[in-house]
Design an enzyme around this catalytic site. Structure first.
Site, PDB file in Angstrom:
ATOM      1  N   ILE A 105       0.832  -1.223   0.000  1.00 32.87           N
ATOM      2  CA  ILE A 105       0.000   0.000   0.000  1.00 32.87           C
ATOM      3  C   ILE A 105       0.858   1.260   0.000  1.00 32.87           C
ATOM      4  O   ILE A 105       0.412   2.313  -0.482  1.00 32.87           O
ATOM      5  CB  ILE A 105      -0.974  -0.034   1.192  1.00 32.87           C
ATOM      6  N   ASN A 130      -3.311   1.150  15.912  1.00 33.74           N
ATOM      7  CA  ASN A 130      -3.829   0.693  17.199  1.00 33.74           C
ATOM      8  C   ASN A 130      -4.358   1.898  17.960  1.00 33.74           C
ATOM      9  O   ASN A 130      -4.054   3.046  17.627  1.00 33.74           O
ATOM     10  CB  ASN A 130      -2.749  -0.036  18.010  1.00 33.74           C
ATOM     11  N   ASP A 178       0.985  -0.982   9.531  1.00 32.93           N
ATOM     12  CA  ASP A 178       1.299   0.205  10.345  1.00 32.93           C
ATOM     13  C   ASP A 178       2.801   0.480  10.280  1.00 32.93           C
ATOM     14  O   ASP A 178       3.236   1.613  10.037  1.00 32.93           O
ATOM     15  CB  ASP A 178       0.871  -0.076  11.791  1.00 32.93           C
ATOM     16  N   SER A 190      -7.587  -5.366  10.267  1.00 34.12           N
ATOM     17  CA  SER A 190      -7.855  -6.342  11.347  1.00 34.12           C
ATOM     18  C   SER A 190      -7.610  -7.804  10.979  1.00 34.12           C
ATOM     19  O   SER A 190      -7.764  -8.669  11.857  1.00 34.12           O
ATOM     20  CB  SER A 190      -9.301  -6.215  11.879  1.00 34.12           C
ATOM     21  N   THR A 191      -7.244  -8.110   9.750  1.00 33.12           N
ATOM     22  CA  THR A 191      -7.092  -9.537   9.387  1.00 33.12           C
ATOM     23  C   THR A 191      -5.667 -10.040   9.592  1.00 33.12           C
ATOM     24  O   THR A 191      -5.348 -11.172   9.220  1.00 33.12           O
ATOM     25  CB  THR A 191      -7.497  -9.777   7.918  1.00 33.12           C
ATOM     26  N   GLY A 192      -4.822  -9.220  10.160  1.00 31.73           N
ATOM     27  CA  GLY A 192      -3.453  -9.672  10.476  1.00 31.73           C
ATOM     28  C   GLY A 192      -3.342  -9.953  11.963  1.00 31.73           C
ATOM     29  O   GLY A 192      -4.009 -10.843  12.507  1.00 31.73           O
ATOM     30  N   TYR A 248      -4.672  -8.620  14.399  1.00 30.30           N
ATOM     31  CA  TYR A 248      -5.929  -8.555  15.163  1.00 30.30           C
ATOM     32  C   TYR A 248      -6.840  -9.749  14.933  1.00 30.30           C
ATOM     33  O   TYR A 248      -7.929  -9.827  15.494  1.00 30.30           O
ATOM     34  CB  TYR A 248      -6.644  -7.240  14.890  1.00 30.30           C
TER      35      TYR A 248
HETATM   36  N1  APR Z   1       0.666  -3.117   2.246  1.00 26.17           N
HETATM   37  C1  APR Z   1      -0.596  -3.627   2.285  1.00 26.17           C
HETATM   38  N2  APR Z   1      -1.013  -4.509   3.220  1.00 26.17           N
HETATM   39  C2  APR Z   1      -0.105  -4.906   4.144  1.00 26.17           C
HETATM   40  C3  APR Z   1       1.228  -4.417   4.184  1.00 26.17           C
HETATM   41  C4  APR Z   1       1.589  -3.483   3.176  1.00 26.17           C
HETATM   42  N3  APR Z   1       2.823  -2.955   3.113  1.00 26.17           N
HETATM   43  N4  APR Z   1       1.877  -5.004   5.238  1.00 26.17           N
HETATM   44  C5  APR Z   1       0.980  -5.844   5.820  1.00 26.17           C
HETATM   45  N5  APR Z   1      -0.200  -5.793   5.168  1.00 26.17           N
HETATM   46  C6  APR Z   1      -1.434  -6.525   5.430  1.00 26.17           C
HETATM   47  C7  APR Z   1      -1.347  -7.780   6.249  1.00 26.17           C
HETATM   48  O1  APR Z   1      -0.816  -8.847   5.460  1.00 26.17           O
HETATM   49  C8  APR Z   1      -2.825  -7.975   6.588  1.00 26.17           C
HETATM   50  O2  APR Z   1      -3.489  -8.559   5.471  1.00 26.17           O
HETATM   51  O3  APR Z   1      -2.310  -5.703   6.190  1.00 26.17           O
HETATM   52  C9  APR Z   1      -3.335  -6.530   6.740  1.00 26.17           C
HETATM   53  C10 APR Z   1      -3.580  -6.094   8.183  1.00 26.17           C
HETATM   54  O4  APR Z   1      -2.647  -6.726   9.034  1.00 26.17           O
HETATM   55  P1  APR Z   1      -1.915  -5.902  10.231  1.00 26.17           P
HETATM   56  O5  APR Z   1      -0.985  -4.922   9.636  1.00 26.17           O
HETATM   57  O6  APR Z   1      -1.390  -6.907  11.181  1.00 26.17           O
HETATM   58  O7  APR Z   1      -3.093  -5.069  10.896  1.00 26.17           O
HETATM   59  P2  APR Z   1      -4.234  -5.515  11.931  1.00 26.17           P
HETATM   60  O8  APR Z   1      -4.580  -6.942  11.821  1.00 26.17           O
HETATM   61  O9  APR Z   1      -5.314  -4.490  11.754  1.00 26.17           O
HETATM   62  O10 APR Z   1      -3.542  -5.316  13.359  1.00 26.17           O
HETATM   63  C11 APR Z   1      -3.271  -3.994  13.780  1.00 26.17           C
HETATM   64  O11 APR Z   1      -0.989  -4.504  14.242  1.00 26.17           O
HETATM   65  O12 APR Z   1       0.838  -3.481  13.317  1.00 26.17           O
HETATM   66  C12 APR Z   1       0.020  -3.504  14.422  1.00 26.17           C
HETATM   67  O13 APR Z   1       0.078  -1.249  15.223  1.00 26.17           O
HETATM   68  C13 APR Z   1      -0.736  -2.219  14.595  1.00 26.17           C
HETATM   69  O14 APR Z   1      -1.526  -2.787  16.766  1.00 26.17           O
HETATM   70  C14 APR Z   1      -1.905  -2.682  15.410  1.00 26.17           C
HETATM   71  C15 APR Z   1      -2.203  -4.054  14.839  1.00 26.17           C
END
Ligand code: APR
Length: 189
Positions: A18, A31, A41, A128-130, A132
């Site tokens: 992204i 977060n 993030d 949220s699919t990572g 979280y």
């Molecule tokens: N570009 C696009 N998508 C990405 C990228 C990127 N560079 N890096 C990771 N992702 C994807 C992950 O593979 C997943 O599909 O973003 C999606 C969301 O995953 P996370 O980043 O883990 O976010 P989330 O599940 O919402 O958890 C949020 O994680 O990083 C911490 O500070 C953040 O505490 C918060 C939590």
């Protein structure tokens, strides 16, 4: 894959990073403490540079953080955008809470922030699919449905929404969700 609406708006799905996609606003999966992290993030802060955290520090000092389902706006620093909307998705608790509403609210709030700034192009990760833990097959229809309904409306400046999905499994889940939603819209229209 993309869906073009009768009103000319576009919902697009791409696989990639992204931080590399040029838009007016990039949405982040942050977060509630607005303290940065890993995942998308971390990537956004690494690519955006220190300006983003400096602004988040001011926001945190002023309002304490950001509640789940909401989002705050900063500049985009070195990213190919004008703004970053730091949305806070729900931590999945088995679907017993109101995670679905909170997740939909993240997308709606980012679209409202874009509307307020009369922006045309916005990108979203799969919130949220990572870390979280939101199951992809449940999250994708919520994300797609929320953005789809918003773009179908006539009252928004947002012309194009792009989901930038980081891996093939996530892209496939969103493609399935978009196909299903578009079929439903076709019937409705
Ligand atoms: N570009 C696009 N998508 C990405 C990228 C990127 N560079 N890096 C990771 N992702 C994807 C992950 O593979 C997943 O599909 O973003 C999606 C969301 O995953 P996370 O980043 O883990 O976010 P989330 O599940 O919402 O958890 C949020 O994680 O990083 C911490 O500070 C953040 O505490 C918060 C939590």
């Amino acid at each position: 894959m993309q869906h073009e609406f009768p009103n000319g708006r576009i919902l697009r799905l791409v696989r990639g990073d992204i931080t590399q996609v040029e838009v007016d606003a990039i949405c982040n999966a942050a977060n509630s403490g607005l303290r940065g992290g890993g995942g998308v993030d971390g990537a956004i802060h690494r690519a955006g540079g220190p300006a983003l955290m400096e602004e988040l520090n001011q926001i945190r000092a002023a309002q304490g953080g950001c509640k789940t389902g909401s989002a705050v706006a900063t500049s985009a620093g070195n990213l190919p955008a004008k703004f970053v909307f730091h949305a806070v998705g729900p931590v999945y608790q088995g679907g017993r809470g109101n995670e679905e509403d909170q997740l939909a609210s993240c997308y709606r709030t980012c679209l409202e922030l874009a509307q307020e700034r009369k922006l045309q192009r916005i990108s979203f990760p799969s919130i949220s699919t990572g870390v979280y833990g939101y199951p992809l097959e449940e999250a994708a229809p919520i994300a797609i449905g929320t953005v789809f309904d918003w773009l179908a409306e006539l009252r928004t400046t947002v012309e194009e929404a792009i989901f930038v999905l980081f891996d093939g499994r996530t892209l496939a889940a969103y493609e399935n969700a978009l196909r299903a939603r578009a079929r439903g819209a076709a019937v409705r229209w």
